[in-house]
Design an enzyme around this catalytic site. Structure first.
Site, PDB file in Angstrom:
ATOM      1  N   ASP A   1       0.892  -1.241  -0.087  1.00 52.04           N
ATOM      2  CA  ASP A   1      -0.093  -0.067  -0.130  1.00 52.04           C
ATOM      3  C   ASP A   1       0.928   1.124  -0.056  1.00 52.04           C
ATOM      4  OD1 ASP A   1      -2.369  -1.443  -0.189  1.00 52.04           O
ATOM      5  OD2 ASP A   1      -2.123  -1.820   2.171  1.00 52.04           O
TER       6      ASP A   1
ATOM      7  N   LYS B   1       0.804  -8.057  -2.530  1.00 52.55           N
ATOM      8  CA  LYS B   1      -0.455  -7.821  -2.759  1.00 52.55           C
ATOM      9  C   LYS B   1      -0.518  -5.985  -3.666  1.00 52.55           C
ATOM     10  CE  LYS B   1      -3.969  -6.602   0.222  1.00 52.55           C
ATOM     11  NZ  LYS B   1      -4.608  -5.359  -0.380  1.00 52.55           N
TER      12      LYS B   1
ATOM     13  N   ASP C   1      -5.427  -7.360  -6.052  1.00 58.82           N
ATOM     14  CA  ASP C   1      -6.375  -7.147  -5.121  1.00 58.82           C
ATOM     15  C   ASP C   1      -7.448  -5.989  -5.667  1.00 58.82           C
ATOM     16  OD1 ASP C   1      -8.502  -7.282  -3.111  1.00 58.82           O
ATOM     17  OD2 ASP C   1      -6.956  -6.117  -1.759  1.00 58.82           O
ATOM     18  N   LEU C   2      -8.251  -6.560  -6.809  1.00 60.54           N
ATOM     19  CA  LEU C   2      -9.180  -5.310  -7.400  1.00 60.54           C
ATOM     20  C   LEU C   2     -10.575  -5.669  -7.052  1.00 60.54           C
ATOM     21  CD1 LEU C   2      -7.063  -4.612 -10.887  1.00 60.54           C
ATOM     22  CD2 LEU C   2      -7.081  -3.194  -8.386  1.00 60.54           C
ATOM     23  N   LYS C   3     -10.797  -6.509  -6.485  1.00 60.52           N
ATOM     24  CA  LYS C   3     -12.211  -7.070  -6.077  1.00 60.52           C
ATOM     25  C   LYS C   3     -13.146  -6.777  -7.215  1.00 60.52           C
ATOM     26  CE  LYS C   3     -11.148  -6.055  -1.287  1.00 60.52           C
ATOM     27  NZ  LYS C   3     -10.002  -5.513  -1.242  1.00 60.52           N
TER      28      LYS C   3
ATOM     29  N   HIS D   1     -16.602  -6.629  -9.682  1.00 61.14           N
ATOM     30  CA  HIS D   1     -17.953  -6.791  -9.146  1.00 61.14           C
ATOM     31  C   HIS D   1     -18.688  -5.892 -10.473  1.00 61.14           C
ATOM     32  CE1 HIS D   1     -21.460  -6.488  -5.940  1.00 61.14           C
ATOM     33  NE2 HIS D   1     -21.967  -7.029  -7.287  1.00 61.14           N
ATOM     34  N   ASP D   2     -19.182  -7.038 -11.359  1.00 64.00           N
ATOM     35  CA  ASP D   2     -19.749  -6.134 -12.558  1.00 64.00           C
ATOM     36  C   ASP D   2     -20.662  -7.361 -13.250  1.00 64.00           C
ATOM     37  OD1 ASP D   2     -20.424  -4.496 -14.700  1.00 64.00           O
ATOM     38  OD2 ASP D   2     -18.373  -3.301 -14.256  1.00 64.00           O
TER      39      ASP D   2
ATOM     40  N   PRO E   1     -21.583 -10.274 -15.614  1.00 64.82           N
ATOM     41  CA  PRO E   1     -20.443 -11.510 -15.796  1.00 64.82           C
ATOM     42  C   PRO E   1     -19.542 -11.300 -17.027  1.00 64.82           C
ATOM     43  CG  PRO E   1     -22.814 -12.174 -15.254  1.00 64.82           C
ATOM     44  CD  PRO E   1     -22.990 -10.887 -15.533  1.00 64.82           C
ATOM     45  N   ASN E   2     -19.842 -10.944 -18.114  1.00 62.30           N
ATOM     46  CA  ASN E   2     -19.074 -10.745 -19.152  1.00 62.30           C
ATOM     47  C   ASN E   2     -18.173  -9.748 -19.028  1.00 62.30           C
ATOM     48  OD1 ASN E   2     -18.501 -11.208 -22.232  1.00 62.30           O
ATOM     49  ND2 ASN E   2     -18.992  -8.740 -22.295  1.00 62.30           N
ATOM     50  N   THR E   3     -18.295  -8.766 -18.156  1.00 61.24           N
ATOM     51  CA  THR E   3     -17.161  -7.637 -18.082  1.00 61.24           C
ATOM     52  C   THR E   3     -15.921  -8.185 -17.028  1.00 61.24           C
ATOM     53  OG1 THR E   3     -18.868  -5.988 -18.322  1.00 61.24           O
ATOM     54  CG2 THR E   3     -16.932  -5.426 -16.879  1.00 61.24           C
TER      55      THR E   3
ATOM     56  N   THR F   1     -14.730  -6.650   5.789  1.00 60.59           N
ATOM     57  CA  THR F   1     -14.692  -6.832   7.204  1.00 60.59           C
ATOM     58  C   THR F   1     -15.117  -5.274   7.986  1.00 60.59           C
ATOM     59  OG1 THR F   1     -12.270  -6.449   7.119  1.00 60.59           O
ATOM     60  CG2 THR F   1     -13.234  -8.722   7.512  1.00 60.59           C
TER      61      THR F   1
ATOM     62  N   ARG G   1       1.180  -2.809   7.054  1.00 61.65           N
ATOM     63  CA  ARG G   1       2.364  -1.875   7.847  1.00 61.65           C
ATOM     64  C   ARG G   1       2.891  -2.295   8.743  1.00 61.65           C
ATOM     65  NH1 ARG G   1      -3.236   1.679   8.716  1.00 61.65           N
ATOM     66  NH2 ARG G   1      -4.137  -0.744   8.452  1.00 61.65           N
TER      67      ARG G   1
HETATM   68  O1  C5P Z   1      -1.334  -2.562   6.875  1.00 59.66           O
HETATM   69  P1  C5P Z   1      -2.341  -3.614   7.005  1.00 59.66           P
HETATM   70  O2  C5P Z   1      -1.823  -5.092   7.560  1.00 59.66           O
HETATM   71  O3  C5P Z   1      -3.695  -3.332   8.153  1.00 59.66           O
HETATM   72  O4  C5P Z   1      -3.177  -3.989   5.541  1.00 59.66           O
HETATM   73  C1  C5P Z   1      -4.158  -4.907   5.585  1.00 59.66           C
HETATM   74  C2  C5P Z   1      -4.258  -4.928   3.957  1.00 59.66           C
HETATM   75  O5  C5P Z   1      -5.498  -5.648   3.693  1.00 59.66           O
HETATM   76  C3  C5P Z   1      -4.769  -3.503   3.192  1.00 59.66           C
HETATM   77  O6  C5P Z   1      -4.137  -3.654   1.908  1.00 59.66           O
HETATM   78  C4  C5P Z   1      -6.198  -3.652   3.346  1.00 59.66           C
HETATM   79  O7  C5P Z   1      -6.771  -3.003   2.082  1.00 59.66           O
HETATM   80  C5  C5P Z   1      -6.481  -5.033   3.102  1.00 59.66           C
HETATM   81  N1  C5P Z   1      -7.590  -5.571   3.592  1.00 59.66           N
HETATM   82  C6  C5P Z   1      -8.140  -5.535   4.828  1.00 59.66           C
HETATM   83  N2  C5P Z   1      -9.427  -5.942   5.390  1.00 59.66           N
HETATM   84  C7  C5P Z   1     -10.238  -6.500   4.459  1.00 59.66           C
HETATM   85  C8  C5P Z   1      -9.785  -6.709   3.190  1.00 59.66           C
HETATM   86  C9  C5P Z   1      -8.652  -6.102   2.729  1.00 59.66           C
HETATM   87  O8  C5P Z   1      -7.269  -5.044   5.748  1.00 59.66           O
HETATM   88  N3  C5P Z   1     -11.407  -7.027   4.729  1.00 59.66           N
END
Ligand code: C5P
Length: 231
Positions: free
Chosen positions: A12, A34, A61-63, A65-66, A68-70, A119, A210
């Site tokens: 990040d 990631k 990690d682009l998650k 959501h659209d 199906p074809n896209t 989460t 982090r």
């Molecule tokens: O710095 P840290 O360990 O908190 O980073 C966690 C990583 O996991 C970040 O890239 C965050 O966007 C990702 N993430 C998260 N909780 C989620 C899904 C993804 O912390 N539920």
């Protein structure tokens, strides 16, 4: 067991330079990495290819959501970058998950993972979008959908791994963020779990940002986490 490659370091960073400077200190044999929406939106596919070419396994990690074809097309484009893992939102529905699986249904395809309930969402957030289930019930519903569409796993909270481990096939991959080695700050994470406990409770891959990226010596920090797990 060798835990080296079960740690996924969340890159990040706000710039390509910061990201590549960090990676100079991190051995690709010791972890995976990631790339999320911020870094990807700023630096694009070229940076992903560069990181990949340096020998790192990349979780993109682009998650998605659209329709199906896209989503299928986006996943094929991600696979062409040579990434190791990609993800989609399970709440995109069965047809979208089936199309995702079909798009990546070949040997050497990236692992295809689903996000269940973010989460950051609690029971009130779910009720605001007319979901009457509790977060745990909704995670179970969406994980079943992912299993039934033949996905390789889900991203989930470490608090959810115990029941998902029982509910899902043994080779279904559970990828957990919110991990904090003992003694580290939780930062903005609300519920954190230690690397060792997360693995004991059934997690397959630990996403850690982090605590490693902001350490004064990231390589030593990674080593100390691996030692903490193996101890
Ligand atoms: O710095 P840290 O360990 O908190 O980073 C966690 C990583 O996991 C970040 O890239 C965050 O966007 C990702 N993430 C998260 N909780 C989620 C899904 C993804 O912390 N539920």
């Amino acid at each position: 067991m060798n835990y080296n490659k079960q740690i996924i370091v969340a890159l990040d960073f706000p710039t390509e330079k910061a990201c590549l400077d960090f990676l100079k200190n991190i051995d690709p044999a010791r972890c995976r990495v990631k790339v999320g929406k911020e870094l990807f939106t700023r630096c694009g596919p070229a940076l992903v290819k560069k990181i990949n070419a340096e020998g790192y396994d990349v979780f993109l990690d682009l998650k998605f959501h659209d329709i199906p074809n896209t989503v299928a097309g986006a996943l094929k484009a991600a696979a062409d970058l040579g990434v190791w893992m990609v993800n989609v939102h399970a709440s995109g529905g069965k047809a979208m998950l089936d199309a995702s699986r079909e798009a990546l249904n070949y040997q050497q395809a990236p692992l295809l993972i689903a996000v269940t309930v973010l989460t950051s969402m609690g029971i009130e957030d779910l009720s605001q979008i007319a979901v009457i289930n509790t977060p745990q019930q909704q995670v179970q519903v969406l994980a079943s959908l992912a299993v039934n569409s033949g996905l390789d796993g889900v991203v989930c909270s470490a608090q959810e791994t115990d029941f998902l481990r029982l509910q899902c096939p043994s080779d279904f991959q559970l990828v957990t963020p919110g991990i904090r080695p003992s003694g580290d700050s939780a930062n903005d994470q609300k519920r954190v779990v230690s690397p060792r406990l997360a693995l004991e409770q059934g997690s397959n891959f630990l996403v850690i940002g982090r605590p490693i990226t902001q350490a004064s010596n990231p390589s030593e920090k990674l080593d100390s986490i691996i030692q903490e797990i193996e101890a």
